[in-house]
Enzyme design. Structure first.
Site, PDB file in Angstrom:
ATOM      1  NE  ARG A  59      53.341  90.823  28.828  1.00  0.00           N
ATOM      2  CZ  ARG A  59      53.093  91.436  29.970  1.00  0.00           C
ATOM      3  NH1 ARG A  59      54.072  91.622  30.821  1.00  0.00           N
ATOM      4  NH2 ARG A  59      51.896  91.856  30.267  1.00  0.00           N
ATOM      5  CG  ASP A  93      52.096 102.316  26.541  1.00  0.00           C
ATOM      6  OD1 ASP A  93      52.667 102.271  27.641  1.00  0.00           O
ATOM      7  OD2 ASP A  93      50.943 101.881  26.356  1.00  0.00           O
ATOM      8  CB  CYS A 119      54.282  96.114  37.311  1.00  0.00           C
ATOM      9  SG  CYS A 119      54.506  96.710  35.664  1.00  0.00           S
ATOM     10  CE  LYS A 154      50.236  95.478  25.180  1.00  0.00           C
ATOM     11  NZ  LYS A 154      49.925  95.685  26.605  1.00  0.00           N
ATOM     12  CG  ASN A 155      47.339  98.311  25.735  1.00  0.00           C
ATOM     13  OD1 ASN A 155      47.567  97.138  26.032  1.00  0.00           O
ATOM     14  ND2 ASN A 155      48.193  99.296  25.977  1.00  0.00           N
ATOM     15  NE  ARG A 196      51.024  99.309  35.220  1.00  0.00           N
ATOM     16  CZ  ARG A 196      50.977  98.673  34.052  1.00  0.00           C
ATOM     17  NH1 ARG A 196      51.974  97.905  33.693  1.00  0.00           N
ATOM     18  NH2 ARG A 196      49.952  98.802  33.252  1.00  0.00           N
TER      19      ARG A 196
HETATM   20  N1  EPU Z   1      46.995 104.099  39.094  1.00  0.00           N
HETATM   21  C1  EPU Z   1      46.795 104.028  40.453  1.00  0.00           C
HETATM   22  N2  EPU Z   1      45.705 103.350  40.910  1.00  0.00           N
HETATM   23  C2  EPU Z   1      44.819 102.717  40.077  1.00  0.00           C
HETATM   24  C3  EPU Z   1      45.031 102.806  38.695  1.00  0.00           C
HETATM   25  C4  EPU Z   1      46.131 103.500  38.224  1.00  0.00           C
HETATM   26  O1  EPU Z   1      47.573 104.562  41.242  1.00  0.00           O
HETATM   27  O2  EPU Z   1      43.867 102.109  40.561  1.00  0.00           O
HETATM   28  C5  EPU Z   1      48.165 104.825  38.561  1.00  0.00           C
HETATM   29  C6  EPU Z   1      49.171 103.896  37.895  1.00  0.00           C
HETATM   30  O3  EPU Z   1      50.034 103.294  38.842  1.00  0.00           O
HETATM   31  C7  EPU Z   1      49.851 104.823  36.927  1.00  0.00           C
HETATM   32  C8  EPU Z   1      48.731 105.763  36.490  1.00  0.00           C
HETATM   33  O4  EPU Z   1      47.733 105.679  37.512  1.00  0.00           O
HETATM   34  O5  EPU Z   1      50.867 105.540  37.577  1.00  0.00           O
HETATM   35  C9  EPU Z   1      48.082 105.436  35.160  1.00  0.00           C
HETATM   36  O6  EPU Z   1      47.830 104.049  35.077  1.00  0.00           O
HETATM   37  P1  EPU Z   1      46.662 103.411  34.205  1.00  0.00           P
HETATM   38  O7  EPU Z   1      45.680 102.783  35.127  1.00  0.00           O
HETATM   39  O8  EPU Z   1      46.166 104.370  33.205  1.00  0.00           O
HETATM   40  O9  EPU Z   1      47.463 102.238  33.458  1.00  0.00           O
HETATM   41  P2  EPU Z   1      46.848 100.846  33.065  1.00  0.00           P
HETATM   42  O10 EPU Z   1      45.428 101.002  32.755  1.00  0.00           O
HETATM   43  O11 EPU Z   1      47.267  99.829  34.061  1.00  0.00           O
HETATM   44  C10 EPU Z   1      47.230 101.059  30.479  1.00  0.00           C
HETATM   45  C11 EPU Z   1      47.966 100.285  29.433  1.00  0.00           C
HETATM   46  C12 EPU Z   1      49.462 100.500  29.608  1.00  0.00           C
HETATM   47  C13 EPU Z   1      49.752 101.995  29.503  1.00  0.00           C
HETATM   48  C14 EPU Z   1      48.911 102.763  30.531  1.00  0.00           C
HETATM   49  C15 EPU Z   1      49.076 104.272  30.426  1.00  0.00           C
HETATM   50  C16 EPU Z   1      46.474  98.424  29.008  1.00  0.00           C
HETATM   51  C17 EPU Z   1      46.202  96.967  29.106  1.00  0.00           C
HETATM   52  N3  EPU Z   1      47.610  98.874  29.548  1.00  0.00           N
HETATM   53  O12 EPU Z   1      47.663 100.536  31.732  1.00  0.00           O
HETATM   54  O13 EPU Z   1      50.096  99.807  28.549  1.00  0.00           O
HETATM   55  O14 EPU Z   1      51.117 102.240  29.727  1.00  0.00           O
HETATM   56  O15 EPU Z   1      47.526 102.442  30.364  1.00  0.00           O
HETATM   57  O16 EPU Z   1      48.727 104.704  29.163  1.00  0.00           O
HETATM   58  O17 EPU Z   1      45.689  99.159  28.422  1.00  0.00           O
HETATM   59  C18 EPU Z   1      51.869  98.723  27.448  1.00  0.00           C
HETATM   60  O18 EPU Z   1      51.066  98.413  26.548  1.00  0.00           O
HETATM   61  O19 EPU Z   1      53.121  98.585  27.328  1.00  0.00           O
HETATM   62  C19 EPU Z   1      51.354  99.256  28.707  1.00  0.00           C
HETATM   63  C20 EPU Z   1      52.048  99.237  29.842  1.00  0.00           C
END
Ligand code: EPU
Length: 421
Positions: free
Chosen positions: A401, A309, A117, A22-23, A122
């Site tokens: 999802r 995850d 969320c 998915k990701n 996030r």
């Molecule tokens: N963060 C910030 N500011 C930003 C971006 C991130 O504060 O601009 C914080 C987030 O709030 C979090 C941390 O940094 O505390 C890491 O977040 P990250 O940006 O890495 O998460 P993401 O890219 O939104 C992806 C996956 C998630 C997975 C996370 C961590 C996708 C579509 N989603 O989310 O997947 O948990 O990386 O590995 O790739 C899932 O599949 O169930 C899922 C939630």
């Protein structure tokens, strides 16, 4: 609303195939917007989040055909509406992945802010700051990020980007934006997840110049134009890890075809320490367990550490294992929502801030429980598979999802599980 009815107590046995990730699929569907030529993506999982992403890009004017064999062909030649509206973004945060590609190819993008969320605040501040470093002008108005290039400028500019924390989708947005930017972009502390490596490979197949993806430093030299390509989405390591835990917890013996042991090092190490047998094979992974497992402590970290995850699923396993475990969640501030549901099934867990301590119970007992997010749902399914009696998991739209045909795959492995309306 659909629910899953599980009658627990059967060890899982047999063979299933792990789906595409998915990701990886979600950013790659957005990466297809970087070119006016058709892009073919293979091994796309049939999931609600993929359906949402397809709706989003079709809404922009792209054509996207999803065939039965899991291939999606995207043609975004006539893209007339470079916008991700709130109605879609609110159902799927990954819609923010449209920002980088739209801005890079069209010089403008309007993407709704995702808002809160279930698992934490996030924010997307890092995405915004990084793209601003590449020369984008971004304002927030009426809940939307409105991004454009300065007057007279045709392309984003390469930049050195070091984010305040490691972000997966942030890294992906920068890679896609940088692929069409003018000059060189260096990502100093990028995410190193296998989905990042897969996206970099796809971009390179489209003619991009990306190197170092999957390491602690990514270098991208922008090109003027990207072309169409064919790319196969990498196997889903989290789906695979979820089945590894389910098989080990039920004391079964299963081959997970296409599962990538090399992407699951931290999870496999812990399963082995718990007493499960995990055997990497050329075309998958075999996992088995024939005794009660021993609970294992861990903390979630970025790849290659233990994935956030997988935290909920491994916690379910610890709940029926022997002994205590200490689980520390370091990525998201509110990712223990499954705890109270697991406790309704007889699990013994203490939570203090970002630490959960489990005390292994001999048995869990089936109950009516409610899924709160995607991976929490998976942990309740694992608990239901090992519990005495019937477990009814409500709100499984969360599960839909991100898991392709989960109950069908479990049924193939001998689980007593059905979807009820
Ligand atoms: N963060 C910030 N500011 C930003 C971006 C991130 O504060 O601009 C914080 C987030 O709030 C979090 C941390 O940094 O505390 C890491 O977040 P990250 O940006 O890495 O998460 P993401 O890219 O939104 C992806 C996956 C998630 C997975 C996370 C961590 C996708 C579509 N989603 O989310 O997947 O948990 O990386 O590995 O790739 C899932 O599949 O169930 C899922 C939630």
């Amino acid at each position: 609303m659909d629910k899953l009815l599980i009658r627990g107590g059967r060890p899982l046995r047999g063979e299933i195939r792990i789906s595409g990730a998915k990701n990886a699929a979600l950013p790659e569907l957005c990466a297809a917007l970087l070119t006016d030529e058709p892009v073919t993506l293979q091994n796309i999982p049939r999931l609600q989040d993929v359906a949402t992403m397809l709706k989003l890009i079709r809404n922009m004017g792209a054509k996207a055909e999803f065939s039965n064999d899991g291939t999606v062909v995207i043609d975004s030649k006539e893209l007339h509406f470079p916008e991700a509206p709130y109605e879609m973004v609110k159902t799927m945060r990954a819609s923010v992945l449209a920002l980088g590609p739209l801005l890079a190819r069209f010089g403008e993008a309007t993407v709704s802010l995702p808002g809160g969320c279930a698992i934490g605040a996030r924010p997307v501040d890092q995405h915004i700051k990084g793209l601003q470093k590449m020369g984008a002008e971004i304002v927030i108005e009426h809940g939307y990020m409105i991004a454009r290039l300065p007057a007279g400028q045709k392309r984003l500019k390469g930049a050195h980007i070091r984010t305040d924390m490691i972000t997966v989708t942030g890294t992906e947005n920068f890679m896609m934006a940088a692929a069409l930017a003018e000059g060189e972009t260096i990502l100093e502390n990028p995410a190193q997840e296998p989905e990042i490596t897969d996206l970099g490979d796809m971009l390179n197949a489209m003619g991009a110049k990306v190197e170092g993806h999957g390491t602690g430093r990514i270098r991208i030299v922008g090109v003027e134009k990207l072309r169409g390509a064919t790319h196969k989405v990498v196997a889903d390591r989290i789906e695979c890890g979820t089945f590894l835990c389910a098989v080990a917890a039920t004391g079964g013996d299963v081959v997970l075809k296409d599962g990538r042991a090399d992407h699951l090092g931290a999870v496999i190490d812990l399963l082995r320490a718990a007493g499960a047998e995990v055997e990497p094979r050329k075309d998958g992974i075999r996992v088995s367990a024939d005794k009660r497992l021993e609970a294992q402590s861990f903390r979630t970290t970025e790849y290659p550490g233990f994935p956030t995850d997988m935290q909920a699923q491994f916690m379910a396993l610890n709940c029926i294992a022997e002994g205590d475990s200490k689980i520390t969640e370091t990525i998201f501030e509110n990712r223990f929502m499954h705890v109270s549901e697991l406790m309704r099934m007889g699990a013994r867990i203490d939570v203090d801030g970002k630490v959960a301590v489990t005390h292994g119970a001999e048995k869990l007992s089936g109950a009516m429980v409610m899924a709160t997010d995607l991976r929490a749902s998976a942990s309740l399914v694992i608990a239901g598979l090992v519990a005495d009696g019937e477990t009814l998991v409500d709100r499984i739209y969360h599960l839909d999802r991100g898991y392709e045909q989960m109950e069908n795959k479990l049924r193939v492995l001998g689980a007593d599980i059905e979807r009820v309306k």
